[in-house]
Design a protein around this motif. Structure first.
Motif, PDB file in Angstrom:
ATOM      1  N   CYS A  49       0.834  -1.214   0.000  1.00  0.00           N
ATOM      2  CA  CYS A  49       0.000   0.000   0.000  1.00  0.00           C
ATOM      3  C   CYS A  49       0.862   1.254   0.000  1.00  0.00           C
ATOM      4  CB  CYS A  49      -0.925  -0.009   1.217  1.00  0.00           C
ATOM      5  SG  CYS A  49      -2.097  -1.383   1.261  1.00  0.00           S
ATOM      6  N   ALA A  50       1.953   1.231   0.755  1.00  0.00           N
ATOM      7  CA  ALA A  50       2.865   2.379   0.774  1.00  0.00           C
ATOM      8  C   ALA A  50       3.541   2.569  -0.577  1.00  0.00           C
ATOM      9  CB  ALA A  50       3.904   2.184   1.869  1.00  0.00           C
ATOM     10  N   ALA A  51       3.904   1.469  -1.227  1.00  0.00           N
ATOM     11  CA  ALA A  51       4.526   1.574  -2.551  1.00  0.00           C
ATOM     12  C   ALA A  51       3.554   2.152  -3.571  1.00  0.00           C
ATOM     13  CB  ALA A  51       5.022   0.201  -3.004  1.00  0.00           C
ATOM     14  N   LEU A  52       2.295   1.735  -3.496  1.00  0.00           N
ATOM     15  CA  LEU A  52       1.292   2.252  -4.423  1.00  0.00           C
ATOM     16  C   LEU A  52       1.043   3.736  -4.201  1.00  0.00           C
ATOM     17  CD1 LEU A  52      -0.792   1.668  -6.634  1.00  0.00           C
ATOM     18  CD2 LEU A  52      -2.404   1.029  -4.848  1.00  0.00           C
ATOM     19  N   ALA A  53       0.891   4.141  -2.950  1.00  0.00           N
ATOM     20  CA  ALA A  53       0.658   5.557  -2.654  1.00  0.00           C
ATOM     21  C   ALA A  53       1.862   6.405  -3.051  1.00  0.00           C
ATOM     22  CB  ALA A  53       0.338   5.735  -1.169  1.00  0.00           C
ATOM     23  N   GLY A  54       3.062   5.922  -2.784  1.00  0.00           N
ATOM     24  CA  GLY A  54       4.259   6.664  -3.175  1.00  0.00           C
ATOM     25  C   GLY A  54       4.394   6.803  -4.678  1.00  0.00           C
ATOM     26  N   TRP A  55       4.005   5.764  -5.413  1.00  0.00           N
ATOM     27  CA  TRP A  55       4.060   5.841  -6.884  1.00  0.00           C
ATOM     28  C   TRP A  55       3.113   6.912  -7.414  1.00  0.00           C
ATOM     29  CZ3 TRP A  55      -0.153   3.912  -9.988  1.00  0.00           C
ATOM     30  CH2 TRP A  55       0.080   4.015 -11.362  1.00  0.00           C
ATOM     31  N   VAL A  56       1.922   7.003  -6.841  1.00  0.00           N
ATOM     32  CA  VAL A  56       0.956   8.002  -7.309  1.00  0.00           C
ATOM     33  C   VAL A  56       1.419   9.410  -6.978  1.00  0.00           C
ATOM     34  CG1 VAL A  56      -1.390   8.861  -7.045  1.00  0.00           C
ATOM     35  CG2 VAL A  56      -0.989   6.406  -7.208  1.00  0.00           C
ATOM     36  N   VAL A  57       1.860   9.622  -5.727  1.00  0.00           N
ATOM     37  CA  VAL A  57       2.171  10.978  -5.273  1.00  0.00           C
ATOM     38  C   VAL A  57       3.507  11.469  -5.818  1.00  0.00           C
ATOM     39  CG1 VAL A  57       2.611  12.385  -3.218  1.00  0.00           C
ATOM     40  CG2 VAL A  57       0.751  10.714  -3.227  1.00  0.00           C
ATOM     41  N   TYR A  58       4.532  10.601  -5.811  1.00  0.00           N
ATOM     42  CA  TYR A  58       5.861  11.036  -6.209  1.00  0.00           C
ATOM     43  C   TYR A  58       6.225  10.643  -7.639  1.00  0.00           C
ATOM     44  CZ  TYR A  58       6.200  11.577  -1.175  1.00  0.00           C
ATOM     45  OH  TYR A  58       5.959  11.942   0.125  1.00  0.00           O
ATOM     46  N   GLY A  59       5.398   9.860  -8.282  1.00  0.00           N
ATOM     47  CA  GLY A  59       5.650   9.482  -9.667  1.00  0.00           C
ATOM     48  C   GLY A  59       4.679  10.120 -10.630  1.00  0.00           C
ATOM     49  N   LEU A  60       3.412   9.741 -10.520  1.00  0.00           N
ATOM     50  CA  LEU A  60       2.402  10.282 -11.430  1.00  0.00           C
ATOM     51  C   LEU A  60       2.154  11.765 -11.196  1.00  0.00           C
ATOM     52  CD1 LEU A  60      -0.334   7.489 -11.637  1.00  0.00           C
ATOM     53  CD2 LEU A  60       1.543   7.970 -13.200  1.00  0.00           C
ATOM     54  N   ALA A  61       2.286  12.220  -9.954  1.00  0.00           N
ATOM     55  CA  ALA A  61       1.974  13.614  -9.637  1.00  0.00           C
ATOM     56  C   ALA A  61       3.152  14.552  -9.865  1.00  0.00           C
ATOM     57  CB  ALA A  61       1.495  13.732  -8.195  1.00  0.00           C
ATOM     58  N   ASP A  62       4.201  14.094 -10.493  1.00  0.00           N
ATOM     59  CA  ASP A  62       5.337  14.939 -10.829  1.00  0.00           C
ATOM     60  C   ASP A  62       5.320  15.185 -12.335  1.00  0.00           C
ATOM     61  OD1 ASP A  62       8.391  15.203 -11.719  1.00  0.00           O
ATOM     62  OD2 ASP A  62       8.215  15.870  -9.647  1.00  0.00           O
ATOM     63  N   THR A  63       5.185  16.446 -12.731  1.00  0.00           N
ATOM     64  CA  THR A  63       5.025  16.763 -14.151  1.00  0.00           C
ATOM     65  C   THR A  63       6.253  16.365 -14.950  1.00  0.00           C
ATOM     66  OG1 THR A  63       3.569  18.616 -13.576  1.00  0.00           O
ATOM     67  CG2 THR A  63       4.514  18.616 -15.785  1.00  0.00           C
ATOM     68  N   GLY A  64       7.439  16.596 -14.412  1.00  0.00           N
ATOM     69  CA  GLY A  64       8.651  16.243 -15.131  1.00  0.00           C
ATOM     70  C   GLY A  64       8.779  14.745 -15.359  1.00  0.00           C
ATOM     71  N   ARG A  65       8.507  13.948 -14.312  1.00  0.00           N
ATOM     72  CA  ARG A  65       8.602  12.498 -14.451  1.00  0.00           C
ATOM     73  C   ARG A  65       7.501  11.967 -15.366  1.00  0.00           C
ATOM     74  NH1 ARG A  65       9.725  10.856  -8.088  1.00  0.00           N
ATOM     75  NH2 ARG A  65      11.745  11.919  -7.912  1.00  0.00           N
ATOM     76  N   TYR A  66       6.327  12.543 -15.257  1.00  0.00           N
ATOM     77  CA  TYR A  66       5.230  12.102 -16.128  1.00  0.00           C
ATOM     78  C   TYR A  66       5.566  12.372 -17.593  1.00  0.00           C
ATOM     79  CZ  TYR A  66       0.620  11.999 -18.306  1.00  0.00           C
ATOM     80  OH  TYR A  66      -0.444  11.729 -19.142  1.00  0.00           O
TER      81      TYR A  66
END
Length: 315
Positions: A31-48
């Motif tokens: 659950c922590a890995a999933l939440a971290g992926w959304v917040v710090y991965g998908l929610a970062d414009t540069g990484r997206y």
């Protein structure tokens, strides 16, 4: 007299508490890995944008974009015989455009613009109750610059119009905003809670090496379940699409966005198995005895009694 009830060993409550804490820790890890992926991965414009950039060269994505652009141009061209005659030429022109640098520049600009608009709505402190829109003028300007740089005839005459398109309806934007705020909190606290539960479970166990092994195996199992969840989410996402033409492109987009999540899942599996294997191997090693300091007298050994001469020996 009635038999006395057997007392429960003191180690049983500790082992039960350790098992509960270890199970909670292993449940919180994916659950922590999933939440971290959304917040710090998908929610970062540069990484997206970086994750979506290679899709501009993907044949499945280019074909879907060419079909959409070609159909749009055909609708703008008119109806009747004119539309039917110009349809194939417009489709070929759209396919040719998807192979140019101008398309790649427009693709990156479009993804960056849309993502920034959606993220701005999700991070709002209060619901705005309005749809998320983007202006196509910025994308048109970027494509126009690339075409002019490639010396395309009449590129400088392409009109730039401020056209607002809706990316998310108001109701859906408000729902996603609530979910994003919950994931933002979960991404900060779930990893800490998982580590705290794991350490507490190991400390409470009477056999700590066995608790460490169980924690490692549970972490690996959580990573494997997260991999299965990603695969199931891909299948459900593609099944929910209305028709097969856009499914290959949607699958490519899904795979690009979940690359980091799949990598994190495999890391959890590898880390958990490594910890469990190391714990088992250390339990098989022979224990070394503490060295005896020099000058320490040897422990006295009781001598066996010797029979006296007058005592008769047994037959």
């Amino acid at each position: 007299m009635p038999p006395r009830p057997r007392s429960v060993p003191r180690s049983v409550p500790r082992n039960v508490l350790s098992a509960v804490l270890t199970a909670l820790a292993c449940l919180l890890v994916p659950c922590a890995a999933l939440a971290g992926w959304v917040v710090y991965g998908l929610a970062d414009t540069g990484r997206y944008t970086a994750a979506m950039a290679p899709l501009a060269d993907d044949p499945r994505v280019r074909e879907a974009v060419a079909d959409a652009v070609g159909d749009g141009l055909a609708r703008e061209a008119g109806t009747g015989p004119l539309r039917g005659a110009m349809g194939p030429y417009l489709q070929d022109a759209a396919r040719s455009f998807t192979r140019t640098d101008a398309f790649r520049a427009g693709w990156d600009t479009a993804n960056r613009t849309v993502h920034a608009a959606v993220l701005r709505a999700l991070r709002a402190e209060r619901p705005e109750h309005r749809p998320v829109t983007v202006d196509l003028a910025r994308i048109t300007v970027r494509v126009k610059e690339e075409l002019a740089r490639d010396h395309v005839p009449f590129a400088h005459r392409i009109p730039v119009r401020h056209t607002e398109i809706t990316v998310l309806p108001a109701a859906r934007a408000d729902r996603l905003r609530k979910g994003y705020h919950m994931l933002d909190i979960a991404a900060r606290w779930l990893p800490c809670a998982a580590v705290a539960f794991a350490l507490a479970g190991i400390a409470a166990a009477t056999r700590r090496r066995r608790a460490i092994t169980a924690t490692g195996l549970g972490t690996a199992l959580g990573g494997a379940l997260l991999l299965l969840a990603v695969a199931a989410g891909r299948r459900l996402t593609l099944t929910a699409l209305p028709g097969p033409p856009g499914r290959p492109a949607a699958g490519a987009v899904y795979d690009a966005l979940t690359t980091t999540l799949r990598t994190a899942s495999w890391l959890l599996v590898a880390l958990g198995l490594t910890v469990a294997l190391a714990s088992c191997l250390t339990g098989l090693l022979p224990r070394r005895r503490a060295p005896v300091p020099a000058g320490t007298p040897a422990p006295a050994v009781a001598a066996e009694p010797r029979p006296s001469p007058s005592t008769p020996l047994p037959p």
